[in-house]
Design a protein around this motif. Sequence first.
Motif, PDB file in Angstrom:
ATOM      1  N   GLN A  85       0.855  -1.190   0.000  1.00  0.00           N
ATOM      2  CA  GLN A  85       0.000   0.000   0.000  1.00  0.00           C
ATOM      3  C   GLN A  85       0.890   1.239   0.000  1.00  0.00           C
ATOM      4  N   LEU A  86       0.712   2.082  -1.028  1.00  0.00           N
ATOM      5  CA  LEU A  86       1.544   3.274  -1.212  1.00  0.00           C
ATOM      6  C   LEU A  86       0.664   4.515  -1.117  1.00  0.00           C
ATOM      7  N   THR A  87       1.119   5.495  -0.315  1.00  0.00           N
ATOM      8  CA  THR A  87       0.461   6.807  -0.232  1.00  0.00           C
ATOM      9  C   THR A  87       1.531   7.872  -0.452  1.00  0.00           C
ATOM     10  N   LYS A  88       1.331   8.702  -1.479  1.00  0.00           N
ATOM     11  CA  LYS A  88       2.335   9.714  -1.810  1.00  0.00           C
ATOM     12  C   LYS A  88       1.638  11.047  -2.053  1.00  0.00           C
ATOM     13  N   SER A  89       2.146  12.102  -1.395  1.00  0.00           N
ATOM     14  CA  SER A  89       1.611  13.461  -1.544  1.00  0.00           C
ATOM     15  C   SER A  89       2.729  14.377  -2.028  1.00  0.00           C
ATOM     16  N   SER A 104       6.384  -0.897   7.580  1.00  0.00           N
ATOM     17  CA  SER A 104       6.230   0.464   7.091  1.00  0.00           C
ATOM     18  C   SER A 104       7.574   1.033   6.638  1.00  0.00           C
ATOM     19  N   PHE A 105       7.519   1.763   5.541  1.00  0.00           N
ATOM     20  CA  PHE A 105       8.670   2.502   5.017  1.00  0.00           C
ATOM     21  C   PHE A 105       8.177   3.894   4.651  1.00  0.00           C
ATOM     22  N   SER A 106       9.023   4.876   4.769  1.00  0.00           N
ATOM     23  CA  SER A 106       8.616   6.230   4.432  1.00  0.00           C
ATOM     24  C   SER A 106       9.756   6.952   3.733  1.00  0.00           C
ATOM     25  N   GLY A 107       9.410   8.044   3.065  1.00  0.00           N
ATOM     26  CA  GLY A 107      10.401   8.880   2.404  1.00  0.00           C
ATOM     27  C   GLY A 107      11.146   8.152   1.299  1.00  0.00           C
ATOM     28  N   GLU A 108      12.452   8.388   1.234  1.00  0.00           N
ATOM     29  CA  GLU A 108      13.266   7.820   0.166  1.00  0.00           C
ATOM     30  C   GLU A 108      13.379   6.309   0.267  1.00  0.00           C
ATOM     31  N   ASP A 109      13.315   5.760   1.495  1.00  0.00           N
ATOM     32  CA  ASP A 109      13.359   4.297   1.630  1.00  0.00           C
ATOM     33  C   ASP A 109      12.194   3.653   0.901  1.00  0.00           C
ATOM     34  N   ALA A 110      11.008   4.244   1.030  1.00  0.00           N
ATOM     35  CA  ALA A 110       9.838   3.693   0.339  1.00  0.00           C
ATOM     36  C   ALA A 110      10.007   3.797  -1.169  1.00  0.00           C
TER      37      ALA A 110
END
Length: 882
Positions: A85-89, A104-110
Amino acid sequence: MRLQRLRIEQVRQFRTPMALEELQPGINLIHGPNESGKSTLVRAIRAAFFERHRSKSVEDLRPWGDSAAAPTIELKFDHDGQQWQLTKSFLQRKRCDLVIDGRSFSGEDAEEKLAELLGFQLPKKGVSKAEHWGIPGLLWVEQGTGQDIEKAVEHAGDHLKSALNNLVGEVASSGGDDVIQAVEKQRAELLTATGKPRGEYQQLAAERDERQRDLAELATRIEQYRLHVDRLGLLSAEFDRANAERPWEDALRRMEQAREQFRQVESLQQQQLRAQDSLGQVRQNLDLLRQNQEQMQAQGTKLKQREAELQAARQRLAGEEARTPGLDKAVKDARADYEAATRVVEQARQQEIRTRLQQDVARLEDRYRTLRQNLDKASGFQQQLDQGRQQKQENRIDAEAVQRARTTRRQLDEETIRSQAIATRLSWQLEPGHTLQLNDSTLAGEGELRLLDEGQLTIPGVGRLGITPGGEDLASARRTLAHLEQTLSEHLRALGVAGVEEAEQRLARYQDGERQVRHTEDLLLSVAPHGLERLRRETGDTFTELQGCKAHLDGALETAGEQADHIPGLADAEHARKVAEQRVAEAEADRNRHETRVLTARQTCETANREWQQLSTELERSGNPQQLQEIAGTIAATQRREAELVKNLEEIESRIRQARPDLLQQDIQRYRQAAETQQAAQKNRERELRDIRVRLEAWGAEGLEEKFNESTAELEHLNRRYSELHRRAEALDLLLTILTDKRQALTRRLQAPLQKHLDHYLSVLFPEATLEVDEHLVPGRFRRGNDLGQMTELSFGAREQMGLISRLAYADLLKDAGRPTLIILDDTLVHSDTGRLDGMKRILFDAAQRHQILLFTCHPEKWQDLGVEPIDLETLKAQPLL
């Protein structure tokens, strides 16, 4: 890989949330008209994967005119049994969150996780470009780019080769490359890439051709030299013979003889003209004498005719004068009838005026009543219109500003709910009589609070506890809540209302007043299309006109006589007057014609009497018999002179005919042309002899045969060297072909899995056809029956079909290697005819058994037989997202 859900918000035209739910593992047919948002959805998917969330180069995602927008894209998909599941703003709220089966991964890692999964690269800075897109750039086809596949394969080449190596293992072939390169280098010294000579080989070929051309030219000149020698002998004999015989002098002599004979004929022609003139004059005199004789003989007969004509003219005059009294009486009676008919017409016209005035009065009365009713209605409508305008003015408000306030409040509500979900929760249950102090609030009994900001909890008799809600999300939520509250306050202050509900009530009253104004304006326009004041003036003018018509009618009735009922209609009266007028005209015309005939008869009688008296007097004065005898003698002498002239003229004409002047003129022209032609021919012979002698002297000095022998020897030497290089070039070319074929056989071993998938799809559309890929896995040579050529040489529609077939084959190859695949087609195959499109549908349906395909189109009627339920974008946009 299977995409299950796509949700976007504040992306281009999708200001409010819109989602594609429950996407199927096979084909998903998504349709809508132009500008309905299909390309926006494709762009959103690309941005979610390709663009960094902190990028400033994604302004194209922002809704037009909304500087505070934060385009947001949510994707849910599964791969290899895991849920992603990807959420990008972007822009105003930069964020990227990725959840993989709870991790969970966020930012550049995701973002790096996504790039590693799908096989693409993220740009170091700026907007993502085609060279970064890798495998998705190959399988996700933008609108109008289906035929362009070479660059996409190049950018995805490393990933495709990696998949091939996983399937067939590493195959090293660098050992033969050195040999091929050495052969290519030696071949390149003699031949170009297309097999044409170069270097010394090319120079020898050019010199060899030049020598051959020189030899051919020398042989031609030697042959011409020999022909000129023969021509010189023949021409010299002809020139000497002509000089001896001089035939042009005989022609000139005969021409002079013909001229002398023609001058004699011209003298005869002059005599003929003079004889013709004399004969003409004699005949003219003879005609005049005969006319005088006839006139004198006719004067006696003419006197008797004049006397008879005089008696007849006197009788006609007496008859015409007898008819005059009757015609005068007819004219008088017709005039009396016409005056009576004129009086009747005037009475009928007065009667018609009275009738028309009565009709005008009735018409004006009806029009006045209608205008009076419309004026009353218009006054009422004007009053309602003034009330509606006042309501509209009192409640005037900006609808777009109200919408912005409504949107901000909804965002504030959503952010409040979200912040409550992530806020620090404080719950308590105290014994009776005990309390706690949280900042300035007292807590007693039991309850629960959600804290977003820092606080201090005081426990009487124990001490103080500091509470600091943690997490980047919570801080962001506080900032977002403060920003939204401030924005909402600014919107409400700009609108001059206390709350959004009050603004919406004012907007509703304003819109109700606007509708009332439009409705009342339509009603007012229906009864007063030119305005209320114009209607008032028109009503007053109609009333004034009505009063005037009534006054005229009363005056006309007073002047009407008692006999009005016995007056015929105006048309009948005018017809009767016209008949009477016609009788007057006919009577007057008869009398005028009679007067003309009387005057004519009187004039004729006087003329006949005068001519009879004049002719009688002339005959008495002249001696008519003696003149007739003299004229007869003159006519006989003139006739004898005429006979002599005719005989002389016939003799001259006979001599001219025998001389044939036309043939004499032709002889003169013929002999002159013969002399000129013979003289010109002799001059040409002399000039040609001079030219041939000069040319032969020049060629003899050049030594043509010696040059020919030397050039022949040089050509033999060049041929030997050329044959040597030619054999070497052919040998190197053959060796390179053999080595290249061996190398291609090794390459085909690598390409076999991809070629298998290509052949599988291609056989559906083109049985017995083949599409080969080169060593870089790019589709190239296309063979169908006896036709052979490059894929780039096909028509636009065929290249688009081959491009899609190639992409599906790459997808099968990637799937066999365990790589994720997702195929996106934006308005593809629009240039395919009906037959080819049916074949491509079979291919897509077959590929959908192994891959998920998102097919976007603005022509759903062309895909009705694809066997899937279509998704209508317009319907989705109209449905609220829960």
